[in-house]
Write a protein that holds these residues in place. Structure first.
Motif, mmCIF file in Angstrom:
data_model
loop_
_atom_site.group_PDB
_atom_site.id
_atom_site.type_symbol
_atom_site.label_atom_id
_atom_site.label_comp_id
_atom_site.label_asym_id
_atom_site.label_seq_id
_atom_site.Cartn_x
_atom_site.Cartn_y
_atom_site.Cartn_z
ATOM 1 N N THR A 47 0.691 -1.261 -0.838
ATOM 2 C CA THR A 47 -0.422 0.019 0.243
ATOM 3 C C THR A 47 1.143 1.014 0.150
ATOM 4 O O THR A 47 0.844 2.091 0.750
ATOM 5 C CB THR A 47 -1.433 -0.087 2.072
ATOM 6 O OG1 THR A 47 0.078 0.003 2.278
ATOM 7 C CG2 THR A 47 -1.707 -1.068 1.082
ATOM 8 N N SER A 66 -1.168 -6.562 1.389
ATOM 9 C CA SER A 66 -0.685 -5.667 2.751
ATOM 10 C C SER A 66 -0.703 -6.609 3.251
ATOM 11 O O SER A 66 -1.126 -7.738 4.060
ATOM 12 C CB SER A 66 -1.642 -4.791 2.993
ATOM 13 O OG SER A 66 -1.427 -3.812 4.330
ATOM 14 N N TYR A 97 -0.586 -10.538 2.743
ATOM 15 C CA TYR A 97 0.361 -11.436 3.380
ATOM 16 C C TYR A 97 1.857 -11.538 4.083
ATOM 17 O O TYR A 97 2.333 -12.550 4.347
ATOM 18 C CB TYR A 97 1.404 -10.811 1.592
ATOM 19 C CG TYR A 97 2.003 -9.656 2.300
ATOM 20 C CD1 TYR A 97 3.562 -9.062 3.409
ATOM 21 C CD2 TYR A 97 2.019 -8.110 1.922
ATOM 22 C CE1 TYR A 97 4.282 -8.213 3.829
ATOM 23 C CE2 TYR A 97 2.585 -7.076 2.577
ATOM 24 C CZ TYR A 97 3.851 -7.096 3.011
ATOM 25 O OH TYR A 97 4.582 -5.709 3.415
ATOM 26 N N ALA A 119 9.735 4.081 -14.885
ATOM 27 C CA ALA A 119 8.261 5.510 -14.653
ATOM 28 C C ALA A 119 8.241 5.021 -15.484
ATOM 29 O O ALA A 119 7.190 5.002 -16.436
ATOM 30 C CB ALA A 119 9.822 6.533 -14.203
HETATM 31 N N1 NAP Z 1 10.591 1.130 -11.600
HETATM 32 C C1 NAP Z 1 10.186 2.516 -11.404
HETATM 33 O O1 NAP Z 1 9.912 3.615 -12.159
HETATM 34 C C2 NAP Z 1 9.740 2.913 -10.636
HETATM 35 C C3 NAP Z 1 9.097 3.472 -9.322
HETATM 36 C C4 NAP Z 1 8.909 4.270 -8.761
HETATM 37 C C5 NAP Z 1 9.349 3.106 -7.607
HETATM 38 N N2 NAP Z 1 9.270 2.011 -7.738
HETATM 39 C C6 NAP Z 1 10.289 0.847 -6.683
HETATM 40 O O2 NAP Z 1 8.926 0.413 -6.047
HETATM 41 C C7 NAP Z 1 8.954 0.003 -4.572
HETATM 42 C C8 NAP Z 1 7.482 0.949 -3.895
HETATM 43 O O3 NAP Z 1 7.678 2.406 -4.126
HETATM 44 P P1 NAP Z 1 7.265 3.369 -3.413
HETATM 45 O O4 NAP Z 1 7.684 4.454 -4.213
HETATM 46 O O5 NAP Z 1 6.074 3.155 -3.805
HETATM 47 O O6 NAP Z 1 7.356 2.492 -2.492
HETATM 48 P P2 NAP Z 1 7.132 2.845 -0.838
HETATM 49 O O7 NAP Z 1 5.969 3.791 -0.740
HETATM 50 O O8 NAP Z 1 7.989 2.925 0.465
HETATM 51 O O9 NAP Z 1 5.512 1.235 -0.461
HETATM 52 C C9 NAP Z 1 6.595 0.630 0.791
HETATM 53 C C10 NAP Z 1 4.831 -0.280 1.031
HETATM 54 O O10 NAP Z 1 5.212 -1.947 -0.133
HETATM 55 C C11 NAP Z 1 4.874 -2.755 0.484
HETATM 56 N N3 NAP Z 1 5.803 -3.683 1.083
HETATM 57 C C12 NAP Z 1 6.884 -4.153 1.823
HETATM 58 N N4 NAP Z 1 7.334 -5.732 1.244
HETATM 59 C C13 NAP Z 1 6.527 -5.861 1.214
HETATM 60 C C14 NAP Z 1 5.698 -7.099 0.413
HETATM 61 N N5 NAP Z 1 6.881 -8.003 0.760
HETATM 62 N N6 NAP Z 1 5.570 -7.665 -0.001
HETATM 63 C C15 NAP Z 1 4.306 -7.074 -0.701
HETATM 64 N N7 NAP Z 1 4.515 -5.769 -0.568
HETATM 65 C C16 NAP Z 1 5.058 -4.800 0.046
HETATM 66 C C17 NAP Z 1 4.554 -2.087 1.922
HETATM 67 O O11 NAP Z 1 2.919 -2.168 2.403
HETATM 68 P P3 NAP Z 1 2.336 -2.434 3.517
HETATM 69 O O12 NAP Z 1 3.049 -1.530 4.572
HETATM 70 O O13 NAP Z 1 0.918 -2.217 2.864
HETATM 71 O O14 NAP Z 1 2.671 -3.947 4.011
HETATM 72 C C18 NAP Z 1 4.943 -0.814 2.085
HETATM 73 O O15 NAP Z 1 4.001 0.466 2.835
HETATM 74 C C19 NAP Z 1 10.101 0.852 -4.538
HETATM 75 O O16 NAP Z 1 11.105 -0.260 -4.190
HETATM 76 C C20 NAP Z 1 10.971 1.638 -5.650
HETATM 77 O O17 NAP Z 1 12.097 1.852 -5.636
HETATM 78 C C21 NAP Z 1 10.583 2.059 -9.349
#
Ligand code: NAP
Length: 338
Positions: free
Chosen positions: A169, A191, A211, A286
């Motif tokens: 989330t 989540s 999860y 992105a």
């Molecule tokens: N490829 C790209 O262009 C791109 C762009 C943006 C972000 N990203 C990457 O995508 C990821 C998410 O980014 P974000 O900014 O959305 O991060 P964020 O806001 O910090 O979100 C992290 C969330 O991931 C969930 N999580 C943690 N461990 C998990 C697991 N084992 N299984 C499932 N969910 C889990 C948690 O949700 P709950 O608290 O609900 O458990 C946590 O709140 C990061 O690795 C970031 O670097 C990549």
């Protein structure tokens, strides 16, 4: 000009409040007064020294930002003073196919970002902000919003009625959920928190799975889709989740690999998991400015209001980073730059 700066790899403790000299825009540049900026997981990765190609000197961090144009160079044609704009994640990726030169630079990673009172940069580095959103809300599109858009509708090419599995989330995931529901998709969200799952139901999630209490959550995804599996997975987990995501994906489905919040180590995947079901494993990074413009239009038409967990004052940027690191957030964390 007020700003923060950070040297990659120095951790949150390395984030320092500074004064930077103001400057006027060159011919093709605009000067933007930043009203709001939001944090992304990549900003933590940058602080920890886990982001690619960082400069060897301190820079102003953060990529997301919304603000008002307060000065324009004499050759600027796309904007005028008073326009409200948001940053484009990869300013050189305006449209079309990806290339390494188009993704070589992004705000707050290879050059100064948005955790500042003002940004002066080429007019090509910005897009008009959605007219339906406040600056606080509009500051969440440039990274999380456009990544979710790319995953669902560009890399994933989903059609209304398709099903999507969204992990967690955080910022990208809640953007994906809100876009999915506005586009008529069937959305399942996982989540670690039952309380957060209640909140995603209120945002329209059709199925929810904890999860932590259901470690074999891929089986529950199959049950919720009558054995078919989902058409697309928004894969932000990485090490601990990728193999399970492939199992939760149906025949012909796409697993869009976005992040690695559970770890970036190696993952064991049997080739048969992809071959048998003719599944696709696709990475996204992105999105282009054209994708961001499509997202802006979709947000305005569908009156999508991004989910913001908390807004921190500019003086409390360190606390905002620490809150992101805690993982307690639901959706986006914003810093009010005014
Ligand atoms: N490829 C790209 O262009 C791109 C762009 C943006 C972000 N990203 C990457 O995508 C990821 C998410 O980014 P974000 O900014 O959305 O991060 P964020 O806001 O910090 O979100 C992290 C969330 O991931 C969930 N999580 C943690 N461990 C998990 C697991 N084992 N299984 C499932 N969910 C889990 C948690 O949700 P709950 O608290 O609900 O458990 C946590 O709140 C990061 O690795 C970031 O670097 C990549």
């Amino acid at each position: 000009m007020k700003a923060y700066q950070i040297l990659a790899g120095t951790g949150i403790a390395g984030l320092k409040r500074v004064e930077r000299p103001e400057r006027s825009p060159d011919a093709h540049e605009v000067k933007v007064r930043i009203d709001a900026t939001s944090l992304n997981h990549r900003d933590l990765s940058f602080a920890k020294g886990q982001f690619y190609n960082p400069p060897s000197y301190p820079i102003i961090p953060l990529v997301d930002g919304c603000g008002e144009i307060i000065a324009v160079g004499n050759a600027v044609t796309r904007f005028k003073i008073g326009d409200r704009v948001i940053t484009s994640y990869y300013p050189r990726w305006v449209d079309g196919a990806l290339s390494s030169s188009k993704t070589a630079i992004s705000f707050g990673a290879q050059f100064d970002g948005t955790l500042a009172g003002e940004v002066v940069a080429s007019e090509e580095f910005f897009t008009a902000a959605p007219i339906s959103l406040t600056p606080t809300q509009a500051s969440t599109l440039s990274c999380a919003g456009v990544t979710a858009w790319n995953a669902l509708f560009v890399a994933g090419a989903l059609k209304p009625g398709s099903s999507v599995l969204i992990l967690g989330t955080g910022g990208v995931s809640l953007w994906a959920l809100q876009l999915a529901k506005a586009a008529g998709l069937f959305a399942i969200v996982t989540s670690s928190s039952d309380e957060k799952l209640q909140r995603v139901k209120a945002l329209g999630a059709d199925g929810t799975i904890n999860y932590r209490t259901t470690p074999d959550w891929q089986d529950e995804v199959l049950r919720l889709t009558a054995g078919a599996g989902v058409d697309l997975v928004v894969e932000v987990g990485g090490e601990d989740t990728l193999a399970r995501s492939l199992k939760a994906a149906g025949v012909g489905a796409t697993v869009v690999v976005i992040g690695r919040v559970s770890g970036g180590g190696g993952v064991s995947i049997e080739p048969g998991m992809l071959i048998g079901g003719a599944k696709r494993l696709v990475g996204v990074t992105a999105g282009s400015r054209a994708m961001l413009e499509d997202l802006v239009r979709f947000v305005d038409v569908n009156r999508i209001v991004p989910t913001i967990d908390k807004v921190f004052p500019f003086d409390e940027a360190v606390a905002a980073y620490e809150y992101l690191q805690s993982g307690a957030h639901f959706g986006k964390i914003v810093i009010d730059a005014r």
